[in-house]
Design a protein around this motif. Structure first.
Motif, PDB file in Angstrom:
ATOM      1  N   GLU A 172      40.297  36.899  43.663  1.00 25.24           N
ATOM      2  CA  GLU A 172      39.270  36.615  43.576  1.00 25.24           C
ATOM      3  C   GLU A 172      39.162  34.650  43.663  1.00 25.24           C
ATOM      4  O   GLU A 172      39.981  33.780  43.713  1.00 25.24           O
ATOM      5  CB  GLU A 172      38.889  35.423  41.998  1.00 25.24           C
ATOM      6  CG  GLU A 172      37.729  34.624  42.316  1.00 25.24           C
ATOM      7  CD  GLU A 172      35.954  34.611  42.432  1.00 25.24           C
ATOM      8  OE1 GLU A 172      36.219  34.136  43.596  1.00 25.24           O
ATOM      9  OE2 GLU A 172      35.024  35.183  41.348  1.00 25.24           O
ATOM     10  N   PRO A 173      38.982  34.246  45.525  1.00 20.69           N
ATOM     11  CA  PRO A 173      39.426  32.901  45.878  1.00 20.69           C
ATOM     12  C   PRO A 173      39.277  31.588  45.525  1.00 20.69           C
ATOM     13  O   PRO A 173      40.035  31.036  45.821  1.00 20.69           O
ATOM     14  CB  PRO A 173      38.983  32.634  47.212  1.00 20.69           C
ATOM     15  CG  PRO A 173      38.370  34.272  48.020  1.00 20.69           C
ATOM     16  CD  PRO A 173      38.326  35.133  46.360  1.00 20.69           C
ATOM     17  N   ALA A 174      37.935  31.724  44.512  1.00 22.85           N
ATOM     18  CA  ALA A 174      37.475  30.385  43.934  1.00 22.85           C
ATOM     19  C   ALA A 174      38.821  30.258  43.284  1.00 22.85           C
ATOM     20  O   ALA A 174      38.766  28.842  42.498  1.00 22.85           O
ATOM     21  CB  ALA A 174      36.267  30.334  43.830  1.00 22.85           C
ATOM     22  N   GLU A 175      39.917  30.887  42.531  1.00 18.06           N
ATOM     23  CA  GLU A 175      39.855  31.118  41.189  1.00 18.06           C
ATOM     24  C   GLU A 175      41.610  30.899  41.541  1.00 18.06           C
ATOM     25  O   GLU A 175      42.666  31.256  40.871  1.00 18.06           O
ATOM     26  CB  GLU A 175      40.079  31.718  40.095  1.00 18.06           C
ATOM     27  CG  GLU A 175      38.220  31.987  39.129  1.00 18.06           C
ATOM     28  CD  GLU A 175      38.095  32.026  38.703  1.00 18.06           C
ATOM     29  OE1 GLU A 175      39.318  33.528  37.721  1.00 18.06           O
ATOM     30  OE2 GLU A 175      37.312  32.378  38.246  1.00 18.06           O
ATOM     31  N   THR A 176      41.953  30.372  42.687  1.00 22.09           N
ATOM     32  CA  THR A 176      43.583  31.088  43.593  1.00 22.09           C
ATOM     33  C   THR A 176      44.453  29.730  42.764  1.00 22.09           C
ATOM     34  O   THR A 176      44.196  28.884  42.824  1.00 22.09           O
ATOM     35  CB  THR A 176      43.745  30.913  44.823  1.00 22.09           C
ATOM     36  OG1 THR A 176      43.045  31.922  45.422  1.00 22.09           O
ATOM     37  CG2 THR A 176      44.946  30.560  45.293  1.00 22.09           C
ATOM     38  N   ALA A 177      45.527  30.365  41.915  1.00 25.50           N
ATOM     39  CA  ALA A 177      46.685  29.259  41.861  1.00 25.50           C
ATOM     40  C   ALA A 177      47.666  28.672  42.224  1.00 25.50           C
ATOM     41  O   ALA A 177      47.309  29.338  44.126  1.00 25.50           O
ATOM     42  CB  ALA A 177      47.490  29.861  40.299  1.00 25.50           C
ATOM     43  N   GLY A 178      48.847  28.228  42.271  1.00 26.42           N
ATOM     44  CA  GLY A 178      49.518  27.424  43.576  1.00 26.42           C
ATOM     45  C   GLY A 178      50.671  28.783  43.645  1.00 26.42           C
ATOM     46  O   GLY A 178      52.338  27.660  42.761  1.00 26.42           O
ATOM     47  N   LEU A 179      50.326  29.943  43.458  1.00 28.30           N
ATOM     48  CA  LEU A 179      51.270  31.125  44.063  1.00 28.30           C
ATOM     49  C   LEU A 179      51.015  31.921  44.759  1.00 28.30           C
ATOM     50  O   LEU A 179      50.136  31.370  44.911  1.00 28.30           O
ATOM     51  CB  LEU A 179      51.604  31.957  42.726  1.00 28.30           C
ATOM     52  CG  LEU A 179      51.149  30.870  40.628  1.00 28.30           C
ATOM     53  CD1 LEU A 179      51.147  32.073  39.697  1.00 28.30           C
ATOM     54  CD2 LEU A 179      52.896  30.239  41.199  1.00 28.30           C
ATOM     55  N   ILE A 180      51.803  32.341  45.442  1.00 33.33           N
ATOM     56  CA  ILE A 180      52.348  33.202  46.046  1.00 33.33           C
ATOM     57  C   ILE A 180      51.398  34.447  45.933  1.00 33.33           C
ATOM     58  O   ILE A 180      50.658  35.576  46.951  1.00 33.33           O
ATOM     59  CB  ILE A 180      52.904  33.187  47.013  1.00 33.33           C
ATOM     60  CG1 ILE A 180      52.753  33.815  48.138  1.00 33.33           C
ATOM     61  CG2 ILE A 180      54.482  34.208  46.416  1.00 33.33           C
ATOM     62  CD1 ILE A 180      52.316  32.931  49.342  1.00 33.33           C
ATOM     63  N   THR A 181      51.426  35.244  44.501  1.00 28.76           N
ATOM     64  CA  THR A 181      51.384  36.724  44.550  1.00 28.76           C
ATOM     65  C   THR A 181      50.126  36.576  44.696  1.00 28.76           C
ATOM     66  O   THR A 181      49.859  37.990  44.951  1.00 28.76           O
ATOM     67  CB  THR A 181      51.475  36.216  42.794  1.00 28.76           C
ATOM     68  OG1 THR A 181      52.617  36.044  42.709  1.00 28.76           O
ATOM     69  CG2 THR A 181      50.919  37.784  42.028  1.00 28.76           C
ATOM     70  N   PRO A 182      48.543  35.847  44.681  1.00 28.85           N
ATOM     71  CA  PRO A 182      47.320  36.411  44.807  1.00 28.85           C
ATOM     72  C   PRO A 182      47.381  36.791  46.340  1.00 28.85           C
ATOM     73  O   PRO A 182      45.794  37.527  46.630  1.00 28.85           O
ATOM     74  CB  PRO A 182      46.508  35.488  44.203  1.00 28.85           C
ATOM     75  CG  PRO A 182      47.355  34.437  43.331  1.00 28.85           C
ATOM     76  CD  PRO A 182      48.944  34.462  43.852  1.00 28.85           C
ATOM     77  N   PHE A 183      48.170  36.175  47.554  1.00 28.11           N
ATOM     78  CA  PHE A 183      47.321  36.089  48.091  1.00 28.11           C
ATOM     79  C   PHE A 183      48.034  37.992  49.303  1.00 28.11           C
ATOM     80  O   PHE A 183      47.607  38.243  49.911  1.00 28.11           O
ATOM     81  CB  PHE A 183      48.026  35.323  49.589  1.00 28.11           C
ATOM     82  CG  PHE A 183      47.860  33.585  48.756  1.00 28.11           C
ATOM     83  CD1 PHE A 183      46.459  33.495  50.361  1.00 28.11           C
ATOM     84  CD2 PHE A 183      47.979  33.284  47.881  1.00 28.11           C
ATOM     85  CE1 PHE A 183      46.285  32.232  49.722  1.00 28.11           C
ATOM     86  CE2 PHE A 183      47.633  31.767  47.953  1.00 28.11           C
ATOM     87  CZ  PHE A 183      46.768  30.982  48.671  1.00 28.11           C
ATOM     88  N   MET A 184      48.464  38.377  49.072  1.00 29.86           N
ATOM     89  CA  MET A 184      48.431  40.009  49.111  1.00 29.86           C
ATOM     90  C   MET A 184      47.640  40.762  48.532  1.00 29.86           C
ATOM     91  O   MET A 184      46.852  41.218  50.216  1.00 29.86           O
ATOM     92  CB  MET A 184      49.275  40.282  47.495  1.00 29.86           C
ATOM     93  CG  MET A 184      50.049  42.005  47.481  1.00 29.86           C
ATOM     94  SD  MET A 184      51.397  42.899  46.890  1.00 29.86           S
ATOM     95  CE  MET A 184      52.422  42.458  47.029  1.00 29.86           C
ATOM     96  N   LEU A 185      47.330  40.490  47.554  1.00 29.72           N
ATOM     97  CA  LEU A 185      45.704  40.809  47.954  1.00 29.72           C
ATOM     98  C   LEU A 185      44.619  40.044  48.450  1.00 29.72           C
ATOM     99  O   LEU A 185      43.187  41.195  49.115  1.00 29.72           O
ATOM    100  CB  LEU A 185      44.905  40.928  46.402  1.00 29.72           C
ATOM    101  CG  LEU A 185      45.818  41.412  45.523  1.00 29.72           C
ATOM    102  CD1 LEU A 185      45.556  41.714  43.953  1.00 29.72           C
ATOM    103  CD2 LEU A 185      46.856  43.113  45.993  1.00 29.72           C
ATOM    104  N   LEU A 186      44.612  38.314  48.428  1.00 26.67           N
ATOM    105  CA  LEU A 186      43.151  37.892  49.846  1.00 26.67           C
ATOM    106  C   LEU A 186      43.240  38.129  50.883  1.00 26.67           C
ATOM    107  O   LEU A 186      42.995  38.125  50.976  1.00 26.67           O
ATOM    108  CB  LEU A 186      43.646  36.455  49.570  1.00 26.67           C
ATOM    109  CG  LEU A 186      43.235  35.954  47.904  1.00 26.67           C
ATOM    110  CD1 LEU A 186      43.219  34.583  47.751  1.00 26.67           C
ATOM    111  CD2 LEU A 186      41.694  36.672  47.711  1.00 26.67           C
ATOM    112  N   TYR A 187      44.380  38.403  51.086  1.00 26.73           N
ATOM    113  CA  TYR A 187      45.181  38.499  52.621  1.00 26.73           C
ATOM    114  C   TYR A 187      44.055  40.512  53.335  1.00 26.73           C
ATOM    115  O   TYR A 187      43.935  40.881  54.767  1.00 26.73           O
ATOM    116  CB  TYR A 187      46.466  39.224  53.141  1.00 26.73           C
ATOM    117  CG  TYR A 187      46.903  37.961  53.648  1.00 26.73           C
ATOM    118  CD1 TYR A 187      46.953  37.404  55.404  1.00 26.73           C
ATOM    119  CD2 TYR A 187      47.161  36.627  52.604  1.00 26.73           C
ATOM    120  CE1 TYR A 187      47.585  36.389  55.522  1.00 26.73           C
ATOM    121  CE2 TYR A 187      47.494  35.420  53.581  1.00 26.73           C
ATOM    122  CZ  TYR A 187      47.934  35.683  54.782  1.00 26.73           C
ATOM    123  OH  TYR A 187      48.465  34.017  55.298  1.00 26.73           O
TER     124      TYR A 187
END
Length: 372
Positions: A70-85
């Motif tokens: 969920e892009p709207a709730e992205t924290a300041g971590l690189i971890t979610p971007f594996m899924l966002l990309y």
């Protein structure tokens, strides 16, 4: 893929999954250790496939939750971007060849006074439900963004204008040179675009259960804390990915991830450190590789500002510095792959200044403590 057929999955968090070669057959097993990734050399040439084929299964070192895609709730971590990309796309984002590469925005410009940033959207970009990506979606995504640094962004943006379906104009209250650093990098998820009409139709909860994005992979199914399944999206503007299906499995225990690799249950695993990493090196069919992401680690002695604390004395802090054998820690935990630096600032940042690294010296550390 590089000329030797290696797939640099360690750059996954900073590149599109399109960079993974086609899967005309099941790959040999892959793995990661700490900031490390294991991969096989037996990959077919990326130019060989015309349609997606095969499945790639990833063993992740963290639990899967809807907030990660969920892009709207992205924290300041690189971890979610594996899924966002995989699921989504951004106006501008880091790619292997550029720190800020045009994506859903084919170009952008800044006014001479630094108050206006205008983005021109790419023709033909669409969401997984077939709807085109428009300027209204960009404004909507920014307005609903509530993750890390949302306050900083929204306090500095005076207005967002949408002159037409392909143009978005951000007007700032005052010049802010760091606007793109916050908006167009993994510092936040504000530039990652979701479909306005769809979110308003299904609601926030409905979107989390079955997200629709504009990325190279579309949502298939999700078992909370267990598994996320994605399929290649043949309408992705850049190119259709070579791998038909991605399966992300949550496997928090490192020894379990390694066992799954050995049994052939997964193709890639992250974060296998120390002795397990050494075991990987001894296992035929597995390869160990570093994941070249930016993550600087340091110790902060908050008590140093308290005059009554021993850490307030600079000599005590220097003694601690000289008493740490960084290279031994590097070798023991990440098998020597980590880069030792004397600063909390990542070395890849613009204007980085390389301060000297304090050498490991126990006798000097004792002398400093005695003086203190």
């Amino acid at each position: 893929t590089d000329p030797g057929g290696h797939v640099h999955v360690g750059e996954w968090a900073l590149c599109d999954p399109r960079s993974l070669g086609p899967m005309t057959r099941r790959p040999r097993r892959l793995i990661a250790a700490g900031a490390l990734v294991l991969m096989s050399a037996g990959w077919p040439d990326a130019s060989a496939a015309e349609t997606p084929a095969g499945q790639m299964t990833w063993a992740l070192h963290f639990s899967l939750a809807p907030t990660l895609f969920e892009p709207a709730e992205t924290a300041g971590l690189i971890t979610p971007f594996m899924l966002l990309y995989a699921l989504h796309d951004a106006l501008v984002k880091p790619m292997p060849d550029k720190v800020m590469a045009p994506s859903l925005a084919e170009s952008w410009s800044t006014s001479n006074d630094g108050l206006v940033y205008e983005f021109l959207l790419r023709k033909g970009a669409m969401f997984h439900n077939g709807e085109p990506v428009t300027a209204d979606d960009v404004k909507f995504s920014f307005d609903r963004y509530r993750g890390i640094s949302a306050r900083a962004l929204k306090e500095k943006v005076a207005a967002i204008e949408t002159p037409d379906a392909r143009r978005v104009r951000f007007r700032l209250k005052e010049p802010w040179p760091d606007f793109l650093a916050y908006y167009a990098t993994p510092a936040t998820g504000a530039a990652w675009i979701v479909p306005k009409k769809h979110v308003e139709k299904v609601g926030e909860d409905g979107f989390k259960k079955a997200p629709v994005g504009a990325g190279p992979y579309k949502f298939v199914s999700f078992s909370p804390g267990i598994e996320l399944v994605l399929d290649a999206f043949d309408g992705y503007w850049r190119k259709t990915p070579g791998v038909k299906r991605l399966v992300f499995k949550a496997v928090p225990d490192a020894s379990t991830r390694l066992a799954m690799l050995k049994r052939g249950e997964v193709d890639i695993a992250y974060a296998v450190n120390g002795e397990l990493g050494e075991e990987v090196r001894r296992t035929p069919g597995l390869s160990l590789r570093p994941a070249p992401f930016i993550a600087t680690h340091w110790l902060l002695f908050a008590d140093q500002w308290d005059p009554g604390s021993p850490w307030h004395d600079r000599r005590v802090r220097l003694a601690a510095n000289h008493a740490v054998d960084r290279q031994a820690i590097n070798q023991a935990i990440t098998l020597g792959f980590s880069k030792i630096t004397g600063s909390i600032i990542p070395t890849s940042f613009e204007f980085y200044w390389p301060p000297p690294v304090r050498p490991y010296d126990q006798s000097w550390a004792r002398r400093l403590l005695a003086e203190a």
